[in-house]
Design a protein around this motif. Sequence first.
Motif, PDB file in Angstrom:
ATOM      1  N   ALA A   1       6.422  -9.311  -1.514  1.00  0.00           N
ATOM      2  CA  ALA A   1       5.443  -9.501  -2.580  1.00  0.00           C
ATOM      3  C   ALA A   1       4.043  -9.698  -2.019  1.00  0.00           C
ATOM      4  N   VAL A   2       3.935 -10.453  -0.937  1.00  0.00           N
ATOM      5  CA  VAL A   2       2.635 -10.676  -0.295  1.00  0.00           C
ATOM      6  C   VAL A   2       2.076  -9.367   0.244  1.00  0.00           C
ATOM      7  N   GLU A   3       2.906  -8.605   0.912  1.00  0.00           N
ATOM      8  CA  GLU A   3       2.446  -7.347   1.518  1.00  0.00           C
ATOM      9  C   GLU A   3       2.060  -6.329   0.451  1.00  0.00           C
ATOM     10  N   ILE A   4       2.832  -6.244  -0.615  1.00  0.00           N
ATOM     11  CA  ILE A   4       2.514  -5.315  -1.702  1.00  0.00           C
ATOM     12  C   ILE A   4       1.192  -5.699  -2.347  1.00  0.00           C
ATOM     13  N   GLU A   5       0.978  -6.974  -2.573  1.00  0.00           N
ATOM     14  CA  GLU A   5      -0.287  -7.436  -3.142  1.00  0.00           C
ATOM     15  C   GLU A   5      -1.451  -7.101  -2.217  1.00  0.00           C
ATOM     16  N   ARG A   6      -1.257  -7.272  -0.932  1.00  0.00           N
ATOM     17  CA  ARG A   6      -2.303  -6.935   0.056  1.00  0.00           C
ATOM     18  C   ARG A   6      -2.663  -5.453  -0.033  1.00  0.00           C
ATOM     19  N   LEU A   7      -1.665  -4.600  -0.078  1.00  0.00           N
ATOM     20  CA  LEU A   7      -1.910  -3.156  -0.158  1.00  0.00           C
ATOM     21  C   LEU A   7      -2.609  -2.784  -1.471  1.00  0.00           C
ATOM     22  N   ARG A   8      -2.178  -3.383  -2.551  1.00  0.00           N
ATOM     23  CA  ARG A   8      -2.794  -3.092  -3.849  1.00  0.00           C
ATOM     24  C   ARG A   8      -4.250  -3.546  -3.889  1.00  0.00           C
ATOM     25  N   LYS A   9      -4.557  -4.678  -3.295  1.00  0.00           N
ATOM     26  CA  LYS A   9      -5.948  -5.140  -3.242  1.00  0.00           C
ATOM     27  C   LYS A   9      -6.825  -4.196  -2.430  1.00  0.00           C
ATOM     28  N   LEU A  10      -6.217  -3.471  -1.501  1.00  0.00           N
ATOM     29  CA  LEU A  10      -6.944  -2.469  -0.713  1.00  0.00           C
ATOM     30  C   LEU A  10      -7.066  -1.141  -1.453  1.00  0.00           C
ATOM     31  N   GLY A  11      -6.486  -1.072  -2.648  1.00  0.00           N
ATOM     32  CA  GLY A  11      -6.591   0.141  -3.450  1.00  0.00           C
ATOM     33  C   GLY A  11      -5.406   1.078  -3.334  1.00  0.00           C
ATOM     34  N   ALA A  12      -4.371   0.667  -2.610  1.00  0.00           N
ATOM     35  CA  ALA A  12      -3.197   1.522  -2.447  1.00  0.00           C
ATOM     36  C   ALA A  12      -2.283   1.408  -3.663  1.00  0.00           C
ATOM     37  N   ARG A  13      -1.668   2.498  -3.987  1.00  0.00           N
ATOM     38  CA  ARG A  13      -0.645   2.487  -5.034  1.00  0.00           C
ATOM     39  C   ARG A  13       0.676   2.095  -4.384  1.00  0.00           C
ATOM     40  N   VAL A  14       1.357   1.133  -4.975  1.00  0.00           N
ATOM     41  CA  VAL A  14       2.679   0.717  -4.507  1.00  0.00           C
ATOM     42  C   VAL A  14       3.579   0.608  -5.733  1.00  0.00           C
ATOM     43  N   ASP A  15       4.624   1.428  -5.778  1.00  0.00           N
ATOM     44  CA  ASP A  15       5.586   1.392  -6.876  1.00  0.00           C
ATOM     45  C   ASP A  15       6.843   0.660  -6.424  1.00  0.00           C
ATOM     46  N   ILE A  16       7.406  -0.122  -7.316  1.00  0.00           N
ATOM     47  CA  ILE A  16       8.696  -0.764  -7.060  1.00  0.00           C
ATOM     48  C   ILE A  16       9.718   0.033  -7.857  1.00  0.00           C
ATOM     49  N   VAL A  17      10.666   0.611  -7.153  1.00  0.00           N
ATOM     50  CA  VAL A  17      11.630   1.526  -7.747  1.00  0.00           C
ATOM     51  C   VAL A  17      13.002   0.866  -7.729  1.00  0.00           C
ATOM     52  N   SER A  18      13.545   0.588  -8.918  1.00  0.00           N
ATOM     53  CA  SER A  18      14.828  -0.113  -8.976  1.00  0.00           C
ATOM     54  C   SER A  18      15.868   0.599  -9.841  1.00  0.00           C
ATOM     55  N   SER A  19      15.625   1.874 -10.142  1.00  0.00           N
ATOM     56  CA  SER A  19      16.620   2.650 -10.891  1.00  0.00           C
ATOM     57  C   SER A  19      16.495   4.123 -10.529  1.00  0.00           C
ATOM     58  N   ILE A  20      17.546   4.847 -10.802  1.00  0.00           N
ATOM     59  CA  ILE A  20      17.538   6.298 -10.561  1.00  0.00           C
ATOM     60  C   ILE A  20      16.515   6.959 -11.479  1.00  0.00           C
ATOM     61  N   ALA A  21      16.408   6.491 -12.708  1.00  0.00           N
ATOM     62  CA  ALA A  21      15.428   7.057 -13.642  1.00  0.00           C
ATOM     63  C   ALA A  21      14.004   6.885 -13.124  1.00  0.00           C
ATOM     64  N   GLN A  22      13.688   5.709 -12.586  1.00  0.00           N
ATOM     65  CA  GLN A  22      12.351   5.492 -12.006  1.00  0.00           C
ATOM     66  C   GLN A  22      12.133   6.400 -10.815  1.00  0.00           C
ATOM     67  N   ALA A  23      13.162   6.570 -10.006  1.00  0.00           N
ATOM     68  CA  ALA A  23      13.051   7.429  -8.819  1.00  0.00           C
ATOM     69  C   ALA A  23      12.706   8.854  -9.233  1.00  0.00           C
ATOM     70  N   ARG A  24      13.335   9.336 -10.266  1.00  0.00           N
ATOM     71  CA  ARG A  24      13.064  10.705 -10.743  1.00  0.00           C
ATOM     72  C   ARG A  24      11.692  10.806 -11.388  1.00  0.00           C
ATOM     73  N   GLU A  25      11.292   9.775 -12.108  1.00  0.00           N
ATOM     74  CA  GLU A  25       9.994   9.767 -12.788  1.00  0.00           C
ATOM     75  C   GLU A  25       8.835   9.817 -11.813  1.00  0.00           C
ATOM     76  N   ILE A  26       8.961   9.141 -10.697  1.00  0.00           N
ATOM     77  CA  ILE A  26       7.887   9.090  -9.690  1.00  0.00           C
ATOM     78  C   ILE A  26       7.516  10.478  -9.196  1.00  0.00           C
ATOM     79  N   ALA A  27       8.502  11.330  -9.036  1.00  0.00           N
ATOM     80  CA  ALA A  27       8.246  12.666  -8.484  1.00  0.00           C
ATOM     81  C   ALA A  27       7.731  13.626  -9.534  1.00  0.00           C
ATOM     82  N   GLY A  28       7.750  13.235 -10.785  1.00  0.00           N
ATOM     83  CA  GLY A  28       7.371  14.133 -11.878  1.00  0.00           C
ATOM     84  C   GLY A  28       5.904  14.294 -12.068  1.00  0.00           C
TER      85      GLY A  28
END
Length: 89
Positions: free
Chosen positions: A62-89
């Motif tokens: 959580a700390v590292e993801i917040e650090r990356l997001r504050k730097l302007g990076a996109r970070v997705d948390i993927v916890s389902s097959i549906a989310q995994a497929r949606e990301i590539a769409g």
Amino acid sequence: VTSERTVERALVAAVTAAGGVAYKFTSPSRRGVPDRLIVLPGNRIFFAEVKGDSGRLAPLQAVEIERLRKLGARVDIVSSIAQAREIAG
């Protein structure tokens, strides 16, 4: 119950099918970095932290993801097959 491994396989398959790559990302000097670096056509580049059904992050993640997001990076948390497929769409 969907395991983290199953979600990660679905993510890699979806990204590959979309013409992209899903690099397995590890950093020997920094723990907690997201699991994958995703590069898709159209200059879409972002990190993905893969989780099973729970979607729960470790405190260090959580700390590292917040650090990356504050730097302007996109970070997705993927916890389902549906989310995994949606990301590539």
